[in-house]
Design an enzyme around this catalytic site. Structure first.
Site, short mmCIF file in Angstrom:
data_model
loop_
_atom_site.label_atom_id
_atom_site.label_comp_id
_atom_site.label_asym_id
_atom_site.label_seq_id
_atom_site.Cartn_x
_atom_site.Cartn_y
_atom_site.Cartn_z
N THR A 247 0.86 -1.18 0.00
CA THR A 247 0.00 0.00 0.00
C THR A 247 0.90 1.23 0.00
OG1 THR A 247 -1.78 -1.11 1.17
CG2 THR A 247 -1.57 1.25 1.58
N ASP B 224 -9.11 -0.25 5.84
CA ASP B 224 -8.85 0.96 6.63
C ASP B 224 -8.56 2.18 5.76
OD1 ASP B 224 -6.43 -0.61 5.95
OD2 ASP B 224 -5.39 1.11 6.80
N GLY C 9 -0.93 -1.79 6.62
CA GLY C 9 -0.92 -2.99 7.45
C GLY C 9 -2.27 -3.69 7.45
N HIS C 10 -2.54 -4.48 8.48
CA HIS C 10 -3.78 -5.24 8.57
C HIS C 10 -4.96 -4.28 8.74
CE1 HIS C 10 -1.33 -8.80 10.43
NE2 HIS C 10 -1.10 -8.63 9.14
N1 ASP Z 1 -4.16 -1.56 4.92
C1 ASP Z 1 -4.41 -2.16 3.65
C2 ASP Z 1 -5.75 -2.84 3.68
O1 ASP Z 1 -6.03 -3.53 4.64
C3 ASP Z 1 -3.38 -3.17 3.23
C4 ASP Z 1 -1.94 -2.80 3.45
O2 ASP Z 1 -1.65 -1.70 3.94
O3 ASP Z 1 -1.07 -3.58 3.13
O4 ASP Z 1 -6.50 -2.72 2.76
#
Ligand code: ASP
Length: 308
Positions: free
Chosen positions: A167, A198, A219-220
């Site tokens: 991302t 998010d 992230g997650h």
């Molecule tokens: N935060 C992003 C999502 O969950 C993914 C990522 O940042 O790698 O869509």
């Protein structure tokens, strides 16, 4: 200390063969954003241009290069926020646009709404004259290969760190002290159709407030939303913590409370910045006082001059 811009290219595990390209991409993008700020441009112009460059770069999970959903399709999320007024715009599950971050800015500037989703977002894009691009033009061989590998019923997109792409996001403070953030993603590999993460959620994927600073996250997504990570970091900064202390506190809390890993880039009003992560790696770069900082692993802060 001002102006300053900090960029991330995703938290997780960057495979060796893509690490250099990922690092070069964020460094080039941060230089472009910094040039805008040095020329007196706004923080908003700088973060949108920077994220646009990263969306156009197929190395990252945003725009061209996005991870695919479970059906092998591209659905993208993006957010912008302007710290002067708390104006914000976002798009979620949007298809067939090259630069979701620019569409998010149009939502902020041309509508009374904050977020447009799916087909509604595409219709708005058409009404604004944003060209529709073929879905194929957003899909790379690498993304398709990862999608195929993760089609097994027991594959878990959150746990899937193999060959993960990033991302992208940016935060900036301009010469006038205005803050802005922008974040863009193709989401999680093999996510359900219609899943919204998010990234387009204010206070989660990003936040900018001229009274405190600005944050962009990666992230997650589900974990980030549970703890409203961006706003949590700014809350700690309001209580007197530095960007680094606030980021570490919030990332630690996310790990302990909801078992989530991630990374952030943060700036405060003085131009103090941080690039922090609880994941194994995060590609990042920062530009300030004609110096470029960058890193990938914990503890790295390589520095080189920026020729302006
Ligand atoms: N935060 C992003 C999502 O969950 C993914 C990522 O940042 O790698 O869509």
């Amino acid at each position: 200390m001002l102006p300053v811009i900090v960029v991330h290219g995703g938290a997780g595990h960057v495979p060796k063969d893509r690490a250099d390209l990922s690092s070069v991409g964020v460094r080039d993008a941060v230089r472009a954003g910094y040039a805008i700020l040095q020329a007196g441009g706004s923080a908003m112009d700088a973060v949108v241009e920077t994220v646009t460059l990263l969306e156009n770069n197929p190395v990252y999970n945003a725009g061209r290069g996005s991870d695919l959903n479970v059906k092998g399709e591209v659905e993208m999320d993006a957010l912008v926020m302007d710290g002067r007024t708390l104006a914000s715009g976002s798009v979620s599950a949007v298809r067939r646009v090259a630069n979701p971050v620019q569409l998010a800015r149009l939502v902020m500037e041309k509508t009374n709404h904050l977020c447009l989703t799916a087909e509604g977002a595409s219709k708005f894009a058409r009404a604004m004259g944003v060209p529709e691009v073929p879905e194929e033009s957003l899909i790379t061989d690498y993304a398709r290969m990862r999608w195929k590998k993760n089609l097994q019923p027991d594959a878990n997109p959150v746990e899937c760190q193999i060959g993960k792409m990033g991302t992208v996001g940016a935060v900036a403070v301009d010469k006038e002290g205005n803050t802005a953030c922008a974040t863009s993603t193709g989401g999680l590999i093999n996510q359900m159709e219609g899943r919204v993460g998010d990234t387009p959620s204010v206070g989660c994927g990003g936040y900018a407030d001229n009274l405190i600073g600005a944050v962009s996250t990666t992230g997650h997504g589900e974990a980030i939303m549970k703890v409203t990570l961006s706003r949590l970091i700014l809350f700690h900064m309001e209580q007197g913590k530095s960007p680094q202390e606030a980021s570490d506190l919030a990332l630690e809390y996310m790990k302990e409370r909801v078992n989530g890993l991630g990374g952030v880039v943060v700036v405060d009003l003085k131009g103090t910045w941080a690039a922090r992560f609880s994941s194994l790696q995060m590609v990042w770069a920062a530009a300030q006082q004609d110096q470029l900082h960058y890193g990938l692993y914990h503890g790295e802060d390589f520095i080189e001059p920026i020729c302006v």
